[in-house]
Design an enzyme around this catalytic site. Structure first.
Site, mmCIF file in Angstrom:
data_model
loop_
_atom_site.group_PDB
_atom_site.id
_atom_site.type_symbol
_atom_site.label_atom_id
_atom_site.label_comp_id
_atom_site.label_asym_id
_atom_site.label_seq_id
_atom_site.Cartn_x
_atom_site.Cartn_y
_atom_site.Cartn_z
ATOM 1 N N SER A 25 0.648 -1.260 -0.075
ATOM 2 C CA SER A 25 0.053 0.049 -0.085
ATOM 3 C C SER A 25 0.897 1.276 -0.211
ATOM 4 C CB SER A 25 -0.932 -0.057 1.172
ATOM 5 O OG SER A 25 -2.044 0.998 1.061
ATOM 6 N N LYS B 281 -0.675 -4.043 -3.369
ATOM 7 C CA LYS B 281 -1.938 -3.484 -2.996
ATOM 8 C C LYS B 281 -2.160 -2.087 -3.664
ATOM 9 C CE LYS B 281 -4.945 -2.429 0.770
ATOM 10 N NZ LYS B 281 -5.079 -0.985 0.859
ATOM 11 N N ASP C 183 10.142 5.996 -9.903
ATOM 12 C CA ASP C 183 9.682 6.669 -11.216
ATOM 13 C C ASP C 183 10.192 7.897 -11.303
ATOM 14 O OD1 ASP C 183 8.348 4.167 -11.380
ATOM 15 O OD2 ASP C 183 6.198 4.962 -11.512
#
Length: 383
Positions: free
Chosen positions: A298, A323, A309
């Protein structure tokens, strides 16, 4: 005499039916009313619910709690979603849920979730120093029984309720590990969680561990990072292993302090509407590595993806839990509440990780080697 809670339920049903009546075709012929098929089915549906409640109260072999019946009906509404993360909570259950994000609660100190690969309730991670960890509970253990009773078909929150209890009482947990069932007798204690810790490793490389994203985590993060900076660190290892996640806004605040200007994460609701969480120009200008494993879930995955990223860090370790769903938690006036999955989240590079997780750039199963590799990576970067 009708109870307040039942009266409320009936009132809600009446309002729904009344609203729909105004938008459905109906004709009055003398003393008869012709209504649409949809409206007839709506009346029949709620009449069935109330009729069955009366049957249970009059014919069930034991005395029935009206409160339990209504709570059960409300729980069933959410269970119909077949979503392990959506749940209606009684007042006691909702209080427990709030405790889980406050940093203090009574229990065995373990985070659990549903493994997307096998749909089994699984230990995401035990809290450091908790009774669960001290007893030998490990990330990846599949929960089979609580106090000798099977938890098959139970929701995550129902299992949590069975595990919790008064301080200094014992719960027996049966888990499956490597194809074998193992029993643990664990004494419940007051768990006061400190979610952030730090130290300086060799070559002035900072090490910062985050165990969960709770109400106090961002404050602890800032304090620990400030202390590391004062000691002159040249790089940073962020350890998110066995971190099951927590509050999205806390995770976003931490990412905002690290990555510089860019996208942290974006969510998409059932209408396709996207909401972007952006960071400002402030950043931690030094090499970073983030450690993850199967217990990183999560919010941990959101922070990891934001760093990776945006080319601020590399991930090292094992594939994360996977998740990619966002839950909204709401309290109701009577002390009850609910948790509802309201959106999916996507990484800055448009990846949807639910059921897949994040695969680290450097994969390593040995926990000790993971940290060693992270330090070696940063050492190369600061040369």
């Amino acid at each position: 005499m009708i109870s307040k809670k039942r009266a409320l339920i009936y009132s809600i049903i009446l309002v729904i039916v009344t609203i729909i009546c105004t938008s459905m075709f109906q004709i009055t012929l003398g003393n008869k009313v012709i209504i649409s098929k949809n409206l007839y089915e709506l009346y029949s549906k709620y009449d069935k619910l109330l009729g069955l409640e009366n049957v249970i109260e009059s014919e069930y072999y034991q005395k029935v709690s009206e409160e339990d019946l209504i709570d059960g009906a409300l729980k069933g509404l959410f269970e119909g979603l077949n979503d392990p993360y959506s749940q209606y909570y009684t007042s006691d259950e909702f209080q427990t849920l709030k405790e889980q994000t406050s940093g203090s609660f009574v229990g065995i100190g373990v985070y659990i979730g549903v493994n997307s690969e096998n749909d089994k309730i699984t230990i995401i991670s035990p809290i450091e120093g908790s009774p669960a960890q001290k007893s030998g509970i490990k990330s990846g253990d599949v929960v089979v029984k609580v106090n000798g009773k099977s938890i098959e078909s139970k929701t995550v929150d129902e299992v949590i309720k069975q595990i919790k209890g008064k301080e200094n009482t014992t719960v027996n947990l049966t888990v499956e590990r490597d194809g074998k069932e193992i029993d643990f007798d664990i004494t419940r204690k007051t768990i006061v969680t400190k979610s952030v810790s730090s130290e300086v490793k060799e070559d002035n490389i900072g090490y910062l561990r985050i165990t969960s994203f709770d109400e106090n985590t961002y404050k602890e993060f800032k304090e620990n990072l400030s202390n590391l900076k004062e000691k002159g660190i040249k790089g940073l290892v962020i350890d998110l292993r066995d971190n099951p996640g927590g509050l999205l806004d806390v995770c976003v605040d931490i990412a905002d302090d690290l990555i510089g200007e860019g996208t942290i994460v974006y969510t998409k609701d059932n209408s396709g509407k996207k909401e972007y969480y952006k960071s400002d120009k402030n950043e931690l200008d030094m090499p970073m590595a983030v450690l993850i494993n199967g217990g990183s879930a999560s919010a941990s995955e959101i922070l990891t993806a934001a760093l990776v990223d945006n080319n601020k860090a590399i991930a090292i370790g094992e594939t994360s839990f996977g998740k990619g769903l966002v839950q909204s938690v709401k309290g109701l006036k009577d002390g009850t509440g609910y948790k509802l999955t309201t959106a999916q989240y996507f990484t800055p590079n448009d990846n949807y990780i639910n059921g897949k997780g994040i695969t680290p750039k450097i994969q390593e199963k040995d926990k000790n080697k993971q940290l060693k590799l992270a330090i070696e990576y940063i050492q190369e970067e600061i040369k």
